[in-house]
Design an enzyme around this catalytic site. Structure first.
Site, PDB file in Angstrom:
ATOM      1  N   ASP A 149     -42.619  35.906  63.025  1.00 54.24           N
ATOM      2  CA  ASP A 149     -43.325  34.609  64.010  1.00 54.24           C
ATOM      3  C   ASP A 149     -45.321  34.853  63.788  1.00 54.24           C
ATOM      4  O   ASP A 149     -45.310  35.662  64.276  1.00 54.24           O
ATOM      5  CB  ASP A 149     -43.023  33.656  65.330  1.00 54.24           C
ATOM      6  CG  ASP A 149     -43.132  32.303  65.391  1.00 54.24           C
ATOM      7  OD1 ASP A 149     -43.420  31.830  64.402  1.00 54.24           O
ATOM      8  OD2 ASP A 149     -42.750  32.264  66.311  1.00 54.24           O
ATOM      9  N   ASP A 219     -42.329  22.877  65.587  1.00 50.77           N
ATOM     10  CA  ASP A 219     -41.164  23.444  66.720  1.00 50.77           C
ATOM     11  C   ASP A 219     -40.048  21.825  66.887  1.00 50.77           C
ATOM     12  O   ASP A 219     -40.907  20.625  66.501  1.00 50.77           O
ATOM     13  CB  ASP A 219     -40.978  23.876  68.181  1.00 50.77           C
ATOM     14  CG  ASP A 219     -41.215  24.809  67.331  1.00 50.77           C
ATOM     15  OD1 ASP A 219     -41.557  25.235  66.898  1.00 50.77           O
ATOM     16  OD2 ASP A 219     -41.701  26.299  68.854  1.00 50.77           O
TER      17      ASP A 219
HETATM   18  C1  GLA Z   1     -42.593  29.580  67.668  1.00 56.49           C
HETATM   19  C2  GLA Z   1     -41.367  29.060  67.476  1.00 56.49           C
HETATM   20  C3  GLA Z   1     -40.404  28.846  67.940  1.00 56.49           C
HETATM   21  C4  GLA Z   1     -39.910  29.966  68.602  1.00 56.49           C
HETATM   22  C5  GLA Z   1     -41.735  30.279  69.428  1.00 56.49           C
HETATM   23  C6  GLA Z   1     -41.340  31.627  71.048  1.00 56.49           C
HETATM   24  O1  GLA Z   1     -42.967  28.770  68.900  1.00 56.49           O
HETATM   25  O2  GLA Z   1     -41.512  27.958  65.784  1.00 56.49           O
HETATM   26  O3  GLA Z   1     -38.976  28.827  66.724  1.00 56.49           O
HETATM   27  O4  GLA Z   1     -39.660  31.316  68.265  1.00 56.49           O
HETATM   28  O5  GLA Z   1     -42.229  30.648  69.237  1.00 56.49           O
HETATM   29  O6  GLA Z   1     -42.754  31.497  71.600  1.00 56.49           O
END
Ligand code: GLA
Length: 398
Positions: A149, A219
């Site tokens: 990420d 998200d």
């Molecule tokens: C980001 C990602 C989510 C999750 C969070 C965890 O927002 O897009 O899917 O993995 O981080 O902190």
């Protein structure tokens, strides 16, 4: 006989095919990965026990038999690095190797989470400067998938190439390539899941840095507006999906929040039309039977997992009704028609125009939510409740 055997061994050893099969990495994600991820329900509260319970539930609910395989620990498992730079899990996860062994003992695979920056999105230790070490550690635990990420790496990009977006992009791609190299060097096949977001168009470069899937949006949330907004952003990305390389419109919210049954059905169906990874994100210990039956609808799953790997497209919209198709192996076709509007009559009456789908005359198919045979005809009036969907598989479209 002995001469024949040894001769054929020599031939085998010299054959380029044999050499390739010895060195070629095991292909992963030939169909969109299926499984469960901890984030959408547990977020930062996830523990070792939640992962074990979820693995147990995947088996006992029939999800495993329906194809759900990966049990993915998202952010907040990480502890600190020791004096040698070795990353440790935190108190919520006392023994990662034992946890991975447990998940494997159920016939499932296990995924983990990190990022190219110094910190993860939730502010825990990430992999910057420790990529090789972390990849080796994950492999030693028996990890099968890494979600990587971006998060704090954006700050690194901005600091290293201020005001130069092109140079920043090069840094981003290089960071993802570095972890890919480290993962491949372990020799353990791992699915590589890139979590970035739409503004950096990872579908254009994700495959070149070894990505098997790449997030295409920010998200997801368990409400129709967000799910529909994400769905709308997927139209046009079809060309970037193929076996081993998938657009990822984010993990499923089926069974979360206050989604209605129609919304859960439409969300699941459309992720299947998109050849999206099917990573459930709900509380499996308290799953209602109607949610279980949505998540284990084998015929909808078969659309998602179709081996041709072609992502579906939005063919046309009329008012608030959308018509999508997905071409399947063996010449079959999936058709999804859903009402994105807030009431049944928002587009009323809706009449299906088969010629716009390049179909001519009545089409025999199967309604994948009722399980019944059905025939789609030209100009057929179709009435759908708000946010509900009709999904039909046509074996021999004409
Ligand atoms: C980001 C990602 C989510 C999750 C969070 C965890 O927002 O897009 O899917 O993995 O981080 O902190």
């Amino acid at each position: 006989m002995r001469i024949f055997v040894s001769l054929s061994l020599v031939v085998l050893a010299l054959s380029p095919l044999a050499a390739a099969s010895q060195t070629a990495p095991t292909p992963v994600a030939q169909t969109p990965p299926m499984g469960w991820n901890s984030w959408n329900f547990f977020a930062g509260k996830v523990t070792d026990k939640d992962i074990r319970d979820s693995a147990d539930q995947i088996v006992s609910t029939g999800m495993k038999d329906s194809g759900y395989l990966y049990v993915n620990i998202d952010d907040t498992w990480e502890g600190e690095r020791d004096a040698n730079g070795v990353l440790h899990s935190n108190a919520k996860f006392p023994d990662m190797k034992a946890l991975a062994d447990y998940v494997h003992s159920k016939g499932l695979k296990i995924g983990i989470y990190s990022g190219p920056g110094p910190k993860t999105c939730a502010g825990f230790q990430a992999s910057m400067g420790h990529e090789t070490q972390d990849a080796q550690l994950f492999a030693s635990w028996g990890i099968d998938l890494l979600k990587y990420d971006l998060c704090s790496f954006r700050m690194v990009m901005q600091a290293q190439a201020p005001g130069d977006p092109a140079a920043q992009m090069r840094l981003m791609e290089a960071a993802y390539a570095t972890m890919n190299k480290a993962l491949k060097a372990t020799g353990r096949p791992m699915v590589y899941s890139l979590s970035i977001g739409a503004r950096d168009a990872p579908w254009e470069w994700g495959a070149s840095v070894g990505g098997n899937l790449w997030r295409t949006t920010t998200d997801i949330e368990p409400n129709w507006n967000r799910i529909y907004a994400i769905l709308s952003q997927q139209a046009g990305l079809e060309a970037f999906a193929s076996p081993g390389h998938w657009n990822d419109p984010d993990m499923l919210e089926v069974g979360n929040g206050k989604l209605t049954l129609a919304e859960n059905r439409a969300h699941f169906s459309m992720w299947a039309m998109l050849a999206a990874p099917l990573l459930a994100g709900n509380d499996l210990l308290n799953m209602k039977p109607e949610i279980q039956s949505i998540l284990t609808n084998r015929e909808v799953i078969a659309i998602d997992q179709d081996r041709l790997g072609r992502q579906g497209s939005r063919v046309y919209t009329e008012g608030e009704v959308e018509v999508w198709t997905r071409h399947l192996s063996g010449g079959a076709l999936a058709v999804a028609i859903f009402n994105a509007g807030n009431d049944r009559y928002s587009t009323h009456p809706f009449h299906l125009q088969l010629s716009r789908l390049d179909l001519h005359g009545p089409q025999k198919g199967k309604d994948l939510w009722t399980g019944k045979d059905t025939t789609l005809t030209d100009n057929q009036p179709i009435e759908l409740a708000s946010h509900d969907i009709l999904m039909v598989r046509i074996a021999s479209p004409k």
